[in-house]
Design a protein around this motif. Structure first.
Motif, PDB file in Angstrom:
ATOM      1  N   ALA A  90       0.765  -1.094   0.329  1.00  0.00           N
ATOM      2  CA  ALA A  90       0.130   0.646   0.414  1.00  0.00           C
ATOM      3  C   ALA A  90       0.677   1.227  -0.348  1.00  0.00           C
ATOM      4  CB  ALA A  90      -0.856  -0.182   1.646  1.00  0.00           C
ATOM      5  N   ALA A 137       2.778   2.129  -3.637  1.00  0.00           N
ATOM      6  CA  ALA A 137       1.257   2.500  -4.215  1.00  0.00           C
ATOM      7  C   ALA A 137       0.841   3.990  -3.636  1.00  0.00           C
ATOM      8  CB  ALA A 137       0.057   1.434  -4.367  1.00  0.00           C
ATOM      9  N   ILE A 138       0.673   4.122  -2.576  1.00  0.00           N
ATOM     10  CA  ILE A 138       1.178   5.495  -2.706  1.00  0.00           C
ATOM     11  C   ILE A 138       1.930   6.697  -3.190  1.00  0.00           C
ATOM     12  CG2 ILE A 138       0.626   7.610  -0.936  1.00  0.00           C
ATOM     13  CD1 ILE A 138      -1.325   5.038   0.473  1.00  0.00           C
ATOM     14  N   ARG A 189       4.190   5.592  -5.237  1.00  0.00           N
ATOM     15  CA  ARG A 189       5.229   5.700  -6.886  1.00  0.00           C
ATOM     16  C   ARG A 189       3.834   6.122  -7.661  1.00  0.00           C
ATOM     17  NH1 ARG A 189       9.285   6.801  -5.159  1.00  0.00           N
ATOM     18  NH2 ARG A 189      10.917   5.814  -5.832  1.00  0.00           N
ATOM     19  N   LEU A 190       2.368   4.805  -7.602  1.00  0.00           N
ATOM     20  CA  LEU A 190       1.884   4.880  -8.354  1.00  0.00           C
ATOM     21  C   LEU A 190       1.061   6.079  -8.440  1.00  0.00           C
ATOM     22  CD1 LEU A 190       1.351   1.202  -8.673  1.00  0.00           C
ATOM     23  CD2 LEU A 190       2.764   2.016 -10.049  1.00  0.00           C
ATOM     24  N   ASN A 191       0.459   6.642  -9.762  1.00  0.00           N
ATOM     25  CA  ASN A 191      -1.203   7.688  -9.678  1.00  0.00           C
ATOM     26  C   ASN A 191      -1.881   6.802  -9.995  1.00  0.00           C
ATOM     27  OD1 ASN A 191       0.671  10.212 -10.413  1.00  0.00           O
ATOM     28  ND2 ASN A 191       1.522   9.398 -11.908  1.00  0.00           N
ATOM     29  N   PHE A 192      -2.871   6.915  -9.259  1.00  0.00           N
ATOM     30  CA  PHE A 192      -4.435   6.489  -9.610  1.00  0.00           C
ATOM     31  C   PHE A 192      -5.263   7.300  -8.648  1.00  0.00           C
ATOM     32  CE2 PHE A 192      -2.483   5.099  -5.452  1.00  0.00           C
ATOM     33  CZ  PHE A 192      -3.541   5.143  -4.244  1.00  0.00           C
ATOM     34  N   PHE A 193      -6.623   7.600  -9.102  1.00  0.00           N
ATOM     35  CA  PHE A 193      -8.030   7.836  -8.952  1.00  0.00           C
ATOM     36  C   PHE A 193      -7.351   7.901  -7.122  1.00  0.00           C
ATOM     37  CE2 PHE A 193     -12.951   8.863  -7.849  1.00  0.00           C
ATOM     38  CZ  PHE A 193     -12.067  10.003  -8.126  1.00  0.00           C
TER      39      PHE A 193
END
Lengths: 397, 419
Positions: A212, A215-216, A218-222
């Protein structure tokens, strides 16, 4: 100006010395030595002379020589002429003087002439006094915890002011309370439960938190910003408001009195902290490494296992230590969810012990020592890693 | 191409965060909403156990007959309050068994005994008996029979799930339980605990921010109360403050400062004479606040120390050149530099102290004027076992917390605008 400053300095420092010696004398009376007189004035005068001599002699004399001369004179007058005292008392006085002279050695004629020197002196001695006072206030309860656990019921009742540990009574008698709580109160089992719960929480929290946090970071997400702010807000929310609904749900699911139930709650309450700390660290890892990995067709799983985790061992271990400490110290949920002595954790067991008014206090304190030692040990041993994390606002309490 | 990449990134992100998010939401967010639901219901602790049909299987051999066996099921409804509807029963038997006599409600098929018991009222009990024999005349193996456990199912109402609502709980909280006193106690506890721990935090940080022998050790020692388990600390303090044989009272009596021991944790008020005026001080509450300050000033200390060490040395050097005194330096340089960290600390500590349960619970149990809101949640929910009212108190806590946060962020926002 100069004489005035020297006199003010001497007065303040001798006052400081006199109060230290008085504290020592008060402690000494508790060990059965009768003082005919506190002789505050004599100590004050002696301290005044020592400070004065220090300023006048200055750094002409070797520090060790100075120390020995001053303290011998002091001990000769205080511990021999006025009233002859045992050696251990004089050793204490010597140590206090050693500390004191070390402290005042930086003052000499020159720097006492400077502007504001009186304020500097006051500031200095207030600081010194504060350090002594605060160390005492903080360490005294811990000391009493240990001392009480080594005592017998009778010794506690006869003289509650005896702060010494009687080492002459032999190993078996000394550790009697510990033997008793392990034998008749099953503390071995509680230690095991606490360890399993704490280590389990660490393990599960890391498994959930690392992906988790990655993801927070490094990744871009809505919904990413929403997620990271809600983590912080959830972190502020109190455990006490969760208790009743969780209690009802856990009762209906049969999760009360089970280690699994505790693991679920502990993991959920430590996750926000863990994610928050880890994502901060992950952001500081250079991105190029992962880009290379993506070119090598590594999946996200591979990236986390092969790149992120090896690079962030220090952060992960400090998170692990924290989660361990939180889970080990936790009390509220263990109070609510456990009422069968077979599934107690250490904290809950000690509270249960104290519920019986008949329980001797040395057993309670022995239990307290057992629950406190691992945490303090971890803390002192890994202090460097932990302090930086603490300032990141990590441990809730 | 880019589109698909972004899509997979999104998918991965959701996959990675989902487990954690699900767990936190289930354990933290769900209860907060569940509180709202429960707080409008009349529920007591004993209502929340789901009634279960239960059966105890007893295997009894019949004297003289080795091929027959009597099996007794003690059936009961576990609940004393609620009925269970449509109870079904199933028990398995080894292959070579067949029933000799069978109850009308049951049938035996494929080595399984199936029964329909209909509705069981609350407290229902029945002894239900079946006699079996082996088909081939071989001897009965009792152990084998005992190992298989029957399986029962039934339907019952769950008080928590029906749609009867009431405002009783909130009425009780707001009007019956000396609500104002409760709020005031909580406020005193929170406010003075917070302010005290920040003041001591500033003092100690200022001390440790100078070079002296044993400084790192001192820093660890100052953090001891914060990292040690509450249970141990609370009981140690109780021991120190005990009126009968506690260290503090013994010391004070020994040096004739007081004549009779003071029960610092069990006495609600003490009259203090200051300058000829009598003041009534809330003694137990004060003691609990002092414990709180003792335990939590290390956090303030750590935050402030970190900030102090980040203040550029040039500021102090410039002040020295200008001939500023140490006190001037403290008030003109140090204090303005740490106001930001102090306001954050105030907010964090205020919220956490407001919700502090363990400390007060372990020291006084909420007696002698130390009943704060969190203690009240416990007392209502578990001591009086009125879960609904306990939930209502939780809701009050949540609402007050949201208010604090709202005002705080508004104030913070204002300050940011000004700068």
């Amino acid at each position: 100006m100069r004489t005035k400053n020297i006199i003010i300095f001497s007065i303040i420092s001798s006052f400081f010395l006199a109060s230290l010696i008085s504290i020592w004398k008060i402690l000494v009376t508790l060990q059965g030595i009768k003082l005919e007189n506190f002789n505050f004035q004599v100590i004050f005068l002696l301290g005044f002379l020592v400070s004065l001599a220090q300023v006048i002699i200055g750094n002409k004399l070797n520090i060790i020589l100075k120390l020995i001369i001053f303290s011998l004179i002091f001990i000769f007058i205080d511990g021999y002429l006025i009233q002859s005292m045992p050696i251990w008392y004089n050793t204490g006085v010597f140590l206090i003087l050693y500390f004191f002279i070390n402290k005042i050695k930086k003052f000499n004629k020159k720097n006492l002439e400077e502007e504001h020197s009186t304020q500097i002196i006051i500031f200095d001695f207030l600081t010194l006094f504060g350090i002594v006072l605060f160390s005492f206030v903080i360490l005294f309860p811990f000391y009493m915890m240990v001392v009480t656990s080594f005592k017998t019921q009778i010794a506690l009742l006869v003289n509650p002011l005896d702060f010494s540990i009687n080492f002459t009574q032999g190993f078996k008698d000394l550790f009697k309370s510990y033997f008793v709580i392990f034998k008749s109160y099953k503390f071995g089992k509680y230690i095991l439960t606490s360890t399993i719960v704490s280590l389990g929480t660490v393990f599960i929290t890391l498994i959930f938190a690392i992906p988790a946090a990655y993801a927070i970071a490094r990744l871009n997400f809505f919904g990413k910003t929403f997620l990271s702010t809600s983590i912080l807000i959830i972190y502020m929310f109190p455990a006490i408001v969760l208790v009743i609904p969780l209690y009802t749900v856990f009762s209906q699911l049969g999760l009360r009195n089970s280690i699994e139930g505790l693991l679920i709650v502990y993991t959920a309450t430590t996750l926000p902290v863990a994610i928050y700390m880890l994502q901060g660290y992950f952001k500081s890892i250079p991105k190029e490494l992962e880009e290379a990995a993506i070119l090598d067709k590594l999946s996200w799983f591979g990236i986390i296992i092969k790149i992120i985790i090896p690079l962030s061992i220090p952060a992960i271990s400090s998170v692990a230590l924290y989660v361990f400490m939180i889970a080990w110290n936790e009390f509220l949920f263990s109070l609510m969810f456990l009422d069968n002595p077979n599934s107690f954790t250490l904290s809950r067991a000690i509270q249960y012990l104290s519920g019986d008014a008949e329980t001797p206090r040395q057993y309670l304190m022995a239990g307290s020592v057992i629950v406190t030692l691992p945490v303090l040990f971890i803390f002192v041993y890994f202090e460097k890693y932990l302090v930086s994390g603490l300032t990141a606002g990590s441990v809730k309490g | 191409m880019n589109d698909t990449l972004a899509k997979t990134e999104k998918k991965t992100a959701y996959l990675l965060t989902l487990p954690a998010v699900f767990l936190v939401f289930a354990i933290v967010l769900f209860p907060i909403f569940a509180n709202v639901w429960i707080s409008f219901k009349e529920v007591e602790l004993k209502d929340i156990r789901i009634p279960e049909p239960r059966a105890k299987k007893i295997v009894k051999s019949i004297s003289g007959e080795t091929t027959k066996i009597k099996i007794l099921y003690k059936l009961r409804n576990s609940s004393l309050l609620q009925e269970i509807r449509d109870v079904t029963f199933q028990d398995k038997y080894p292959k070579n068994y067949k029933p000799k006599e069978l109850d009308k409600r049951c049938e035996f098929k494929k080595n399984k005994l199936n029964c329909r018991f209909g509705n069981w009222p609350a407290k229902y009990r029945e002894n239900f008996q079946v006699i079996f024999e082996t088909k081939d005349g071989s001897n009965i193996n009792k152990k084998e029979l005992k190992l298989i456990k029957p399986n029962l199912n039934g339907e019952s109402d769950n008080i928590l799930l029906n749609t009867k609502f009431t405002l009783k709980n909130f009425k009780k909280v707001l009007f019956e339980n000396e609500f104002i006193d409760l709020l005031l106690t909580t406020f005193y506890y929170t406010f003075f605990g917070t302010v005290g721990s920040i003041i001591f935090g500033i003092l100690t940080a200022q001390m440790v921010n100078q070079k002296f022998f044993g400084r790192t050790f001192m820093r660890s020692v100052l953090l001891f109360p914060y990292v040690a388990p509450v249970v141990a600390l609370a009981y140690t303090w109780e021991l120190l403050l005990d009126p009968n044989s506690g260290t503090l009272n013994s010391l004070l009596i020994n040096y004739q400062i007081i004549e009779t021991p003071i029960n610092l944790l069990g006495q609600k008020y003490i009259t203090v004479n200051i300058l000829g005026f009598d003041f009534k001080l809330r003694l137990a509450l004060t003691t609990v606040i002092i414990f709180e300050i003792w335990r939590y000033f290390p956090l303030a200390f750590l935050f402030i120390l970190a900030r102090l060490q980040a203040i550029p040395k040039e500021l102090y050097e410039a002040a020295d050149v200008d001939g500023a005194s140490p006190f001037q330096k403290f008030f003109k340089i140090t204090l303005p530099q740490i106001t930001a960290v102090i306001s954050i600390l105030f907010m964090i500590r205020f919220i956490w102290n407001f919700n502090k349960f363990e400390d007060v619970f372990l020291l006084t149990g909420g007696a002698s004027g130390t009943r704060t809101l969190p203690i009240n949640v416990y007392q209502q929910g578990f001591a009086i076992s009125d879960i609904g009212t306990g939930s209502a108190v939780s809701i009050v806590i949540v609402i007050l917390l949201l208010l604090f946060m709202f005002f705080y962020f508004k104030l913070l926002g204002k300050r940011v605008d000004e700068n």
